[in-house]
Design a protein around this motif. Structure first.
Motif, PDB file in Angstrom:
ATOM      1  N   LEU A   1      12.628 -14.300  20.797  1.00 27.66           N
ATOM      2  CA  LEU A   1      13.408 -15.494  20.481  1.00 27.66           C
ATOM      3  C   LEU A   1      13.766 -16.251  21.748  1.00 27.66           C
ATOM      4  N   TRP A   2      14.278 -15.536  22.734  1.00 33.49           N
ATOM      5  CA  TRP A   2      14.725 -16.216  23.949  1.00 33.49           C
ATOM      6  C   TRP A   2      13.586 -16.648  24.843  1.00 33.49           C
ATOM      7  N   ALA A   3      12.471 -15.937  24.804  1.00 36.47           N
ATOM      8  CA  ALA A   3      11.285 -16.428  25.506  1.00 36.47           C
ATOM      9  C   ALA A   3      10.877 -17.776  24.916  1.00 36.47           C
ATOM     10  N   GLY A   4      10.916 -17.873  23.583  1.00 39.32           N
ATOM     11  CA  GLY A   4      10.581 -19.131  22.928  1.00 39.32           C
ATOM     12  C   GLY A   4      11.563 -20.235  23.221  1.00 39.32           C
ATOM     13  N   ILE A   5      12.836 -19.903  23.277  1.00 38.98           N
ATOM     14  CA  ILE A   5      13.857 -20.903  23.586  1.00 38.98           C
ATOM     15  C   ILE A   5      13.630 -21.479  24.974  1.00 38.98           C
ATOM     16  N   ILE A   6      13.318 -20.616  25.922  1.00 40.04           N
ATOM     17  CA  ILE A   6      13.063 -21.091  27.283  1.00 40.04           C
ATOM     18  C   ILE A   6      11.852 -22.021  27.303  1.00 40.04           C
ATOM     19  N   GLU A   7      10.762 -21.600  26.646  1.00 40.51           N
ATOM     20  CA  GLU A   7       9.538 -22.404  26.635  1.00 40.51           C
ATOM     21  C   GLU A   7       9.776 -23.759  25.960  1.00 40.51           C
ATOM     22  N   SER A   8      10.448 -23.756  24.810  1.00 38.80           N
ATOM     23  CA  SER A   8      10.661 -25.011  24.095  1.00 38.80           C
ATOM     24  C   SER A   8      11.622 -25.932  24.844  1.00 38.80           C
ATOM     25  N   SER A   9      12.612 -25.352  25.477  1.00 34.65           N
ATOM     26  CA  SER A   9      13.555 -26.154  26.252  1.00 34.65           C
ATOM     27  C   SER A   9      12.863 -26.812  27.431  1.00 34.65           C
ATOM     28  N   TYR A  10      12.003 -26.063  28.099  1.00 30.73           N
ATOM     29  CA  TYR A  10      11.267 -26.625  29.234  1.00 30.73           C
ATOM     30  C   TYR A  10      10.331 -27.733  28.757  1.00 30.73           C
ATOM     31  N   ALA A  11       9.695 -27.521  27.615  1.00 30.14           N
ATOM     32  CA  ALA A  11       8.837 -28.565  27.063  1.00 30.14           C
ATOM     33  C   ALA A  11       9.632 -29.836  26.820  1.00 30.14           C
ATOM     34  N   GLY A  12      10.853 -29.681  26.331  1.00 27.63           N
ATOM     35  CA  GLY A  12      11.699 -30.840  26.094  1.00 27.63           C
ATOM     36  C   GLY A  12      12.060 -31.575  27.369  1.00 27.63           C
ATOM     37  N   GLU A  13      12.185 -30.833  28.449  1.00 27.92           N
ATOM     38  CA  GLU A  13      12.550 -31.457  29.722  1.00 27.92           C
ATOM     39  C   GLU A  13      11.384 -32.222  30.339  1.00 27.92           C
ATOM     40  N   ILE A  14      10.168 -31.666  30.249  1.00 27.47           N
ATOM     41  CA  ILE A  14       9.051 -32.299  30.959  1.00 27.47           C
ATOM     42  C   ILE A  14       8.335 -33.343  30.111  1.00 27.47           C
ATOM     43  N   GLY A  15       8.306 -33.162  28.781  1.00 29.35           N
ATOM     44  CA  GLY A  15       7.620 -34.105  27.919  1.00 29.35           C
ATOM     45  C   GLY A  15       6.137 -34.221  28.253  1.00 29.35           C
TER      46      GLY A  15
ATOM     47  N   VAL B   1      18.108 -12.006  13.919  1.00 28.96           N
ATOM     48  CA  VAL B   1      17.333 -13.028  14.618  1.00 28.96           C
ATOM     49  C   VAL B   1      16.575 -13.946  13.654  1.00 28.96           C
ATOM     50  N   THR B   2      16.278 -13.463  12.462  1.00 33.48           N
ATOM     51  CA  THR B   2      15.441 -14.210  11.520  1.00 33.48           C
ATOM     52  C   THR B   2      15.904 -15.644  11.283  1.00 33.48           C
ATOM     53  N   PRO B   3      17.191 -15.909  10.989  1.00 34.01           N
ATOM     54  CA  PRO B   3      17.598 -17.302  10.761  1.00 34.01           C
ATOM     55  C   PRO B   3      17.338 -18.194  11.970  1.00 34.01           C
ATOM     56  N   ALA B   4      17.577 -17.663  13.168  1.00 34.41           N
ATOM     57  CA  ALA B   4      17.365 -18.443  14.378  1.00 34.41           C
ATOM     58  C   ALA B   4      15.892 -18.753  14.585  1.00 34.41           C
ATOM     59  N   ALA B   5      15.027 -17.771  14.369  1.00 34.65           N
ATOM     60  CA  ALA B   5      13.597 -17.978  14.547  1.00 34.65           C
ATOM     61  C   ALA B   5      13.070 -18.997  13.544  1.00 34.65           C
ATOM     62  N   LEU B   6      13.545 -18.920  12.304  1.00 30.96           N
ATOM     63  CA  LEU B   6      13.114 -19.872  11.278  1.00 30.96           C
ATOM     64  C   LEU B   6      13.530 -21.297  11.637  1.00 30.96           C
ATOM     65  N   ALA B   7      14.784 -21.476  12.023  1.00 20.54           N
ATOM     66  CA  ALA B   7      15.266 -22.811  12.368  1.00 20.54           C
ATOM     67  C   ALA B   7      14.578 -23.341  13.623  1.00 20.54           C
ATOM     68  N   SER B   8      14.272 -22.455  14.555  1.00 23.91           N
ATOM     69  CA  SER B   8      13.568 -22.864  15.770  1.00 23.91           C
ATOM     70  C   SER B   8      12.169 -23.364  15.433  1.00 23.91           C
ATOM     71  N   LEU B   9      11.499 -22.669  14.518  1.00 26.49           N
ATOM     72  CA  LEU B   9      10.182 -23.117  14.078  1.00 26.49           C
ATOM     73  C   LEU B   9      10.294 -24.444  13.332  1.00 26.49           C
ATOM     74  N   GLY B  10      11.340 -24.599  12.541  1.00 30.14           N
ATOM     75  CA  GLY B  10      11.542 -25.870  11.862  1.00 30.14           C
ATOM     76  C   GLY B  10      11.681 -27.018  12.840  1.00 30.14           C
ATOM     77  N   THR B  11      12.430 -26.789  13.898  1.00 32.90           N
ATOM     78  CA  THR B  11      12.625 -27.820  14.912  1.00 32.90           C
ATOM     79  C   THR B  11      11.320 -28.155  15.613  1.00 32.90           C
ATOM     80  N   LEU B  12      10.563 -27.131  15.982  1.00 32.74           N
ATOM     81  CA  LEU B  12       9.283 -27.376  16.642  1.00 32.74           C
ATOM     82  C   LEU B  12       8.359 -28.211  15.761  1.00 32.74           C
ATOM     83  N   HIS B  13       8.223 -27.811  14.508  1.00 34.48           N
ATOM     84  CA  HIS B  13       7.315 -28.528  13.620  1.00 34.48           C
ATOM     85  C   HIS B  13       7.777 -29.960  13.357  1.00 34.48           C
ATOM     86  N   SER B  14       9.071 -30.199  13.444  1.00 39.91           N
ATOM     87  CA  SER B  14       9.568 -31.552  13.211  1.00 39.91           C
ATOM     88  C   SER B  14       9.435 -32.446  14.439  1.00 39.91           C
ATOM     89  N   LYS B  15       9.329 -31.859  15.619  1.00 41.82           N
ATOM     90  CA  LYS B  15       9.331 -32.629  16.853  1.00 41.82           C
ATOM     91  C   LYS B  15       7.966 -32.781  17.493  1.00 41.82           C
TER      92      LYS B  15
END
Length: 207
Positions: A70-84, A110-124
């Motif tokens: 979960l946190w590896a993914g959070i770091i990766e997605s956050s960095y993606a948001g910063e660099i665009g 962790v399941t609810p967090a992982a699901l919502a994180s995937l939802g955010t990725l797919h929406s963005k």
């Protein structure tokens, strides 16, 4: 910003307090919070460079858990948001893999967090042929996260943003109102303060 517009939302997610988590992982979370919310420019980039190395350590460890992925993914997605741009897509794809691995680990905390994180990725993330974004999947993941018991400020703000983007003001309002019943986490005050500030802007968009 060159290339693609900035498409990845910067977010952090934890359905439970991190107080019971390992000391190493708690330090990663603290360092992420500082990098994401308090640093800028070159200082922020250096902090994220270090965090990306730690994300690789988290996911590749023989003892990797759902929380690690979960946190590896959070770091990766956050960095993606910063660099665009196009460079962000590689990190977004890695985040998707990490969140999927977190789900497969089957930790109900962790399941609810992982699901919502995937939802955010797919929406963005852009859809095919550029990226993997998919609005139907985004909605499905958010709904599943809600059914799984997601109930913190991160979830409500991410889902409310999505609902507003789709013109579903009724759903957005219900999510914002539900978020008012959630107390800020004592161990995540920086993050929750940012979410509360976001909430004010979303209420304005309802008018």
């Amino acid at each position: 910003m060159n290339g693609l517009v900035r498409v990845i939302v910067v977010f952090v997610f934890s359905c439970a307090s991190v107080l019971a988590w390992s000391e190493d992982l708690k330090q990663v979370i603290t360092d992420w919070e500082i990098a994401n919310f308090t640093l800028e420019g070159d200082e922020q980039k250096r902090a994220f460079d270090t965090l990306l190395e730690r994300a690789e350590t988290l996911r590749s460890a023989p003892t990797a858990t759902a929380k690690s992925f979960l946190w590896a993914g959070i770091i990766e997605s956050s960095y993606a948001g910063e660099i665009g741009g196009l460079n962000a897509l590689g990190h977004a794809k890695q985040a998707k893999q990490d969140f999927e691995s977190a789900l497969k680990a089957g930790d109900p905390e962790v399941t609810p967090a992982a699901l919502a994180s995937l939802g955010t990725l797919h929406s963005k993330v852009p859809g095919w042929p550029i990226g993997f974004g998919n609005d139907k999947k985004a909605r499905k993941f958010f709904e599943e996260a809600e059914q799984a018991g997601a109930d913190n400020l991160d979830f409500y703000m991410l889902y409310a943003e999505y609902a507003l983007g789709k013109g579903d003001k009724e759903k957005a309002l219900s999510l914002l109102q539900a978020s008012e019943q959630v107390a800020p986490r004592s161990d995540r005050l920086i993050t929750d303060a940012a979410r509360i500030a976001e909430r004010a802007t979303y209420y304005e968009r309802l008018n």
